[in-house]
Design an enzyme around this catalytic site. Structure first.
Site, PDB file in Angstrom:
ATOM      1  N   CYS A  59      -7.419   5.879 -28.879  1.00 14.69           N
ATOM      2  CA  CYS A  59      -9.090   5.824 -28.373  1.00 14.69           C
ATOM      3  C   CYS A  59      -8.924   4.257 -28.098  1.00 14.69           C
ATOM      4  O   CYS A  59      -7.846   3.394 -28.463  1.00 14.69           O
ATOM      5  CB  CYS A  59      -9.255   5.638 -29.907  1.00 14.69           C
ATOM      6  SG  CYS A  59      -9.265   7.709 -30.984  1.00 14.69           S
ATOM      7  N   ARG A  84      -8.356   5.972 -22.336  1.00 11.61           N
ATOM      8  CA  ARG A  84      -7.825   6.280 -23.611  1.00 11.61           C
ATOM      9  C   ARG A  84      -7.629   7.427 -25.231  1.00 11.61           C
ATOM     10  O   ARG A  84      -7.519   7.542 -25.564  1.00 11.61           O
ATOM     11  CB  ARG A  84      -7.109   4.816 -24.728  1.00 11.61           C
ATOM     12  CG  ARG A  84      -7.075   3.861 -23.735  1.00 11.61           C
ATOM     13  CD  ARG A  84      -7.576   2.628 -24.830  1.00 11.61           C
ATOM     14  NE  ARG A  84      -6.865   2.323 -25.912  1.00 11.61           N
ATOM     15  CZ  ARG A  84      -5.312   2.044 -26.562  1.00 11.61           C
ATOM     16  NH1 ARG A  84      -4.635   1.762 -25.168  1.00 11.61           N
ATOM     17  NH2 ARG A  84      -4.551   1.759 -27.485  1.00 11.61           N
ATOM     18  N   TRP A  93     -10.578   9.508 -28.792  1.00 10.51           N
ATOM     19  CA  TRP A  93      -9.774  11.075 -28.172  1.00 10.51           C
ATOM     20  C   TRP A  93      -9.476  11.241 -29.865  1.00 10.51           C
ATOM     21  O   TRP A  93      -8.298  10.915 -30.723  1.00 10.51           O
ATOM     22  CB  TRP A  93      -8.718  10.267 -27.714  1.00 10.51           C
ATOM     23  CG  TRP A  93      -7.719  11.742 -27.263  1.00 10.51           C
ATOM     24  CD1 TRP A  93      -8.012  12.494 -26.105  1.00 10.51           C
ATOM     25  CD2 TRP A  93      -6.987  12.485 -27.471  1.00 10.51           C
ATOM     26  NE1 TRP A  93      -7.153  13.238 -25.938  1.00 10.51           N
ATOM     27  CE2 TRP A  93      -6.299  13.328 -27.642  1.00 10.51           C
ATOM     28  CE3 TRP A  93      -5.785  11.582 -29.054  1.00 10.51           C
ATOM     29  CZ2 TRP A  93      -4.760  14.459 -27.768  1.00 10.51           C
ATOM     30  CZ3 TRP A  93      -4.731  13.101 -29.399  1.00 10.51           C
ATOM     31  CH2 TRP A  93      -4.332  14.502 -28.165  1.00 10.51           C
ATOM     32  N   ASN A  96      -8.579   2.456 -34.465  1.00 11.39           N
ATOM     33  CA  ASN A  96      -7.451   3.323 -33.637  1.00 11.39           C
ATOM     34  C   ASN A  96      -6.509   3.462 -34.172  1.00 11.39           C
ATOM     35  O   ASN A  96      -5.915   2.310 -34.611  1.00 11.39           O
ATOM     36  CB  ASN A  96      -7.279   2.390 -31.508  1.00 11.39           C
ATOM     37  CG  ASN A  96      -6.147   3.187 -31.288  1.00 11.39           C
ATOM     38  OD1 ASN A  96      -5.879   4.053 -30.998  1.00 11.39           O
ATOM     39  ND2 ASN A  96      -5.528   2.479 -31.077  1.00 11.39           N
ATOM     40  N   GLY A  97      -5.835   4.889 -34.000  1.00  8.25           N
ATOM     41  CA  GLY A  97      -4.335   5.104 -34.722  1.00  8.25           C
ATOM     42  C   GLY A  97      -5.139   6.442 -35.884  1.00  8.25           C
ATOM     43  O   GLY A  97      -5.968   6.841 -35.268  1.00  8.25           O
ATOM     44  N   GLU A 153       7.840  18.022 -12.625  1.00  9.67           N
ATOM     45  CA  GLU A 153       7.094  17.166 -12.515  1.00  9.67           C
ATOM     46  C   GLU A 153       5.455  18.028 -12.003  1.00  9.67           C
ATOM     47  O   GLU A 153       4.757  17.234 -11.900  1.00  9.67           O
ATOM     48  CB  GLU A 153       7.511  16.368 -11.831  1.00  9.67           C
ATOM     49  CG  GLU A 153       6.119  15.197 -12.118  1.00  9.67           C
ATOM     50  CD  GLU A 153       5.653  14.474 -12.712  1.00  9.67           C
ATOM     51  OE1 GLU A 153       5.534  14.394 -14.067  1.00  9.67           O
ATOM     52  OE2 GLU A 153       4.657  13.745 -12.693  1.00  9.67           O
ATOM     53  N   LYS A 185       1.684  18.181 -13.352  1.00 13.26           N
ATOM     54  CA  LYS A 185       1.119  17.905 -12.109  1.00 13.26           C
ATOM     55  C   LYS A 185      -0.002  18.580 -12.221  1.00 13.26           C
ATOM     56  O   LYS A 185      -1.422  18.454 -12.320  1.00 13.26           O
ATOM     57  CB  LYS A 185       1.317  17.246 -11.004  1.00 13.26           C
ATOM     58  CG  LYS A 185       1.074  16.086 -10.356  1.00 13.26           C
ATOM     59  CD  LYS A 185       0.942  14.805 -11.139  1.00 13.26           C
ATOM     60  CE  LYS A 185       1.309  14.388 -12.628  1.00 13.26           C
ATOM     61  NZ  LYS A 185       2.077  13.318 -12.733  1.00 13.26           N
ATOM     62  N   GLU A 238      -2.125  19.983 -15.026  1.00 13.46           N
ATOM     63  CA  GLU A 238      -2.800  18.285 -16.284  1.00 13.46           C
ATOM     64  C   GLU A 238      -4.288  18.566 -15.127  1.00 13.46           C
ATOM     65  O   GLU A 238      -5.142  18.409 -16.122  1.00 13.46           O
ATOM     66  CB  GLU A 238      -2.293  17.380 -16.751  1.00 13.46           C
ATOM     67  CG  GLU A 238      -2.267  16.739 -14.833  1.00 13.46           C
ATOM     68  CD  GLU A 238      -1.575  15.335 -15.604  1.00 13.46           C
ATOM     69  OE1 GLU A 238      -0.542  14.586 -15.136  1.00 13.46           O
ATOM     70  OE2 GLU A 238      -1.524  14.829 -17.020  1.00 13.46           O
ATOM     71  N   HIS A 297      17.363  35.395 -13.520  1.00 13.41           N
ATOM     72  CA  HIS A 297      18.228  35.248 -13.975  1.00 13.41           C
ATOM     73  C   HIS A 297      16.875  36.212 -15.436  1.00 13.41           C
ATOM     74  O   HIS A 297      16.651  35.530 -16.816  1.00 13.41           O
ATOM     75  CB  HIS A 297      18.849  34.426 -15.558  1.00 13.41           C
ATOM     76  CG  HIS A 297      19.431  34.255 -14.757  1.00 13.41           C
ATOM     77  ND1 HIS A 297      20.896  34.997 -14.348  1.00 13.41           N
ATOM     78  CD2 HIS A 297      20.679  33.341 -14.192  1.00 13.41           C
ATOM     79  CE1 HIS A 297      22.192  35.053 -14.195  1.00 13.41           C
ATOM     80  NE2 HIS A 297      21.604  33.091 -13.739  1.00 13.41           N
ATOM     81  N   LYS A 347      -3.949   8.458 -21.061  1.00 15.50           N
ATOM     82  CA  LYS A 347      -3.840   8.018 -20.450  1.00 15.50           C
ATOM     83  C   LYS A 347      -2.886   7.806 -21.367  1.00 15.50           C
ATOM     84  O   LYS A 347      -1.752   8.442 -21.323  1.00 15.50           O
ATOM     85  CB  LYS A 347      -4.012   7.156 -19.708  1.00 15.50           C
ATOM     86  CG  LYS A 347      -3.024   6.444 -19.184  1.00 15.50           C
ATOM     87  CD  LYS A 347      -2.973   6.737 -17.606  1.00 15.50           C
ATOM     88  CE  LYS A 347      -2.214   6.253 -16.783  1.00 15.50           C
ATOM     89  NZ  LYS A 347      -0.935   7.276 -15.313  1.00 15.50           N
TER      90      LYS A 347
HETATM   91  O1  M6R Z   1       2.461   5.422 -20.736  1.00 14.87           O
HETATM   92  P1  M6R Z   1       3.292   6.562 -20.603  1.00 14.87           P
HETATM   93  O2  M6R Z   1       4.264   6.539 -19.961  1.00 14.87           O
HETATM   94  O3  M6R Z   1       4.460   6.460 -22.499  1.00 14.87           O
HETATM   95  O4  M6R Z   1       3.163   8.066 -20.958  1.00 14.87           O
HETATM   96  C1  M6R Z   1       4.094   9.656 -21.442  1.00 14.87           C
HETATM   97  C2  M6R Z   1       3.228  10.631 -20.696  1.00 14.87           C
HETATM   98  O5  M6R Z   1       1.971  10.765 -22.189  1.00 14.87           O
HETATM   99  C3  M6R Z   1       2.335  10.634 -19.459  1.00 14.87           C
HETATM  100  O6  M6R Z   1       3.648  10.349 -18.330  1.00 14.87           O
HETATM  101  C4  M6R Z   1       1.842  12.039 -19.551  1.00 14.87           C
HETATM  102  O7  M6R Z   1       2.696  12.909 -19.414  1.00 14.87           O
HETATM  103  C5  M6R Z   1       1.087  11.565 -17.403  1.00 14.87           C
HETATM  104  N1  M6R Z   1      -0.054  10.847 -17.622  1.00 14.87           N
HETATM  105  C6  M6R Z   1       0.923  12.478 -17.109  1.00 14.87           C
HETATM  106  O8  M6R Z   1       0.915  12.680 -15.751  1.00 14.87           O
END
Ligand code: M6R
Length: 608
Positions: A2, A27, A74, A99-100, A482, A486, A489, A505, A603
């Site tokens: 958060c 966050r 969050w 936060n935590g 990747e 993308k 998400e 397979h 994020k």
């Molecule tokens: O801040 P980080 O790179 O450690 O975050 C790791 C993942 O949460 C992050 O790469 C996430 O998969 C991406 N934001 C997705 O686009």
């Protein structure tokens, strides 16, 4: 994970606290709230949903205050709701934001209930307010109560608290969750991220684990884990307003995609010279250390992990080193074998990802030769806790979906492969070729961004499907992964990635006219085999969208062949990733999703 923010000032702080929350919505953004000290009590406003809704409530209620705390959430414990939103309170007297995660909350909650405290929310955080109230009722000051509460709390926390009886001071505490003080003129702030208060000050103090601080408009006092008053270093950071605004773009993600040529220039700038990588770019003494490395261990999450998977190929072919890769959330639990010549590398945009930090802390107890982090935030916990740090210099990445962070991580990892090879006296000719290709990379990425029109054309075909398949081989498999991440998400379309040779397979059974297949076909020694794999898709009625080297020519029937700019094979994973980013952005636009803040995500993932 958060975002928390607090302010003590000689002016009204409500508006700037909410502005700070907006900057920290990356966050978490499922609910938000604020507690403001007023002459006649505490104004306590909370809303379900984004910070915008809290802002609207503030505009209609117009609370005035010079001391306050605020939070964007969050959800971890308890669904997103107004009742579970922070600040939480005890007896209408103590208000806190957290936060935590409090790991022993079940037991503590039970104990507090036995002492007569009533819980209004399902969160683990509310008990912190009750604990503070409990100790303050025993005659302790807020600082003393915070220390007493800390002795009970297990887990990660950044906390800010105010007491209705004190309209001057607020108290904050940190353990394993980021927290800093911002020093203004006649005002002080606390926040999870300097971004939140960058418009108010450039002077920050990053608290350490165990610290407690008391803050008022004109002064602050920091105490360490042994309750001793300490002086912590002030760090000056200049975060420009331009870097944190969307400018002419519709979304941060769009801006961040198109910033990539410049971002990559910033990553490589001052780190290569002539035909080679410069010495010690990973920190003083790193070149010497690298000559002793015999094995690499990478730990990371999500997109950052995909960057690591690409780099493993480079470590092998350029630096002739084996590389093991683990999801940070899994690494500790497989009892990894460590030999003393292994270098542990963490990769992270934020430098605050809890799984990656936990993996680093576990690794520090083992016999690694050293630890290195590649990250984008110089003030982050990973940077502070690693032996060596390399900053990608991508500038703030605000969209939840990583784009420029990924591309710059790849450039940084290529520099690492080159540095390792140089320290090991290996492949000077190849190093020269790769350095030259790196120099051209920003330009090549700019050319790849021209694939926008073709991606916009394809986007409607993908946007009306429920699934998509991404195919790549070798070093392009992580790029396919990747691409799939993308798309899922930000557009909420189910997407999977496979090494193209694996299709027959099993996954081939999925192919029909409703399964778009996005494939990566660079020039490589296995290009022909890949084309055969794609023919298998075509024969089953699958629609093919192929990003290919200019030399590749194939009939994709109703699909599309997109020719990529010519580039050195070592740079091609970076370049071929660009159209995939644009494609998911354009698809998400058509589906009308919340691109910068996709549902259920945040994020910076600061919980394990
Ligand atoms: O801040 P980080 O790179 O450690 O975050 C790791 C993942 O949460 C992050 O790469 C996430 O998969 C991406 N934001 C997705 O686009």
């Amino acid at each position: 994970m958060c975002g928390i923010i607090a302010a003590a000032s000689n002016r009204n702080v409500g508006k700037l606290l909410v502005q700070g929350l907006h900057k920290m919505e990356y966050r978490g953004y499922d609910s938000a709230g604020i507690a403001l000290h007023q002459d006649d009590g505490i104004a306590h406003l909370r809303t379900l949903g984004k910070v915008q809704l809290l802002e609207e409530k503030m505009i209609s209620e117009k609370p005035k205050s010079k001391l306050g705390i605020a939070h964007t959430r969050w959800a971890t414990h308890g669904e997103p709701s107004e009742t579970n939103a922070h600040p939480h309170k005890s007896q209408d007297s103590i208000y806190i934001v957290h936060n935590g995660i409090i790991e022993n909350y079940v037991q503590l909650k039970e104990d507090l209930k036995q002492s007569g405290y009533e819980f209004l929310s399902q969160t683990d955080s509310e008990l912190i307010a009750h604990l503070l109230d409990h100790y303050i009722n025993q005659g302790q000051s807020m600082v003393e109560a915070m220390y007493a509460a800390k002795e009970k709390l297990e887990g990660a926390y950044a906390i800010a608290a105010i007491d209705i009886k004190d309209n001057t001071n607020l108290v904050i505490a940190r353990n394993k969750s980021p927290l800093l003080i911002g020093i203004g003129a006649d005002e002080m702030f606390a926040a999870s991220d300097p971004l939140a208060i960058a418009q108010q000050t450039n002077d920050f103090i990053f608290l350490e684990d165990g610290d407690v601080a008391e803050i008022s408009a004109n002064t602050y006092k920091i105490f360490d884990k042994s309750k001793k008053e300490v002086v912590r270093e002030i760090t000056r950071i200049n975060i420009s307003a331009e870097a944190t605004s969307k400018g002419e773009y519709r979304h941060y993600m769009e801006k961040e995609i198109y910033e990539q040529p410049e971002a990559v220039s910033n990553t490589i700038d001052g780190r290569i010279g002539g035909e080679d990588v410069l010495d010690n770019i990973f920190g003083l003494g790193s070149s010497d250390l690298f000559s002793k490395v015999r094995r690499i261990q990478i730990v990371a999450c999500g997109t950052s992990l995909h960057a690591g998977r690409v780099a493993a190929n480079w470590f092998s072919s350029i630096a002739e080193l084996p590389c093991q890769i683990d999801y940070a959330s899994e690494y500790r639990y497989r009892n990894p074998h460590v030999d003393e010549k292994s270098l542990l590398v963490t990769i992270s945009q934020s430098g605050e990802t809890a799984d990656t930090l936990a993996a680093l802390n576990y690794a520090k107890e083992k016999d690694y030769l050293s630890t290195l982090t590649i990250c984008n935030v110089p003030t982050s916990s990973l940077a502070r806790e690693s032996d060596f740090s390399f900053f990608t210099n991508a500038g703030p990445e605000i969209g939840v979906a990583s784009t420029k962070a990924f591309t710059t991580q790849l450039a940084a990892l290529m520099l690492l492969a080159l540095s390792l090879a140089k320290s090991r006296n290996l492949n000077p000719k190849l190093r020269g070729r790769v350095v030259q290709a790196l120099r051209l990379l920003p330009e090549t990425i700019a050319e790849a961004l021209n694939s926008k029109d073709q991606m916009t054309e394809i986007a409607p075909d993908i946007a009306n499907k429920d699934n998509a398949l991404f195919l790549g081989r070798g070093i392009f498999y992580p790029i396919a992964k990747e691409g799939a991440l993308k798309l899922k998400e930000i557009s909420y379309i189910h997407a999977e990635a496979y090494p193209a040779g694996e299709l027959k397979h099993g996954p081939l059974a999925l192919i029909d006219e409703n399964m778009p297949v996005i494939a990566l076909a660079p020039e490589s020694e296995i290009a022909e085999k890949l084309i055969s794999n794609l023919e298998e898709v075509k024969a089953r009625g699958g629609t093919l969208y192929v990003c290919a080297d200019p030399s590749v020519n194939m009939d994709v029937k109703s699909g599309k062949l997109i020719h990529m700019p010519e580039c050195d094979f070592f740079m091609s994973p970076i370049v071929y990733n660009i159209p995939l980013q644009i494609l998911s952005y354009e698809v998400a636009l058509l589906r009308g999703t919340d691109i910068d803040q996709p549902r259920n995500l945040a994020k910076s993932v600061t919980v394990e």
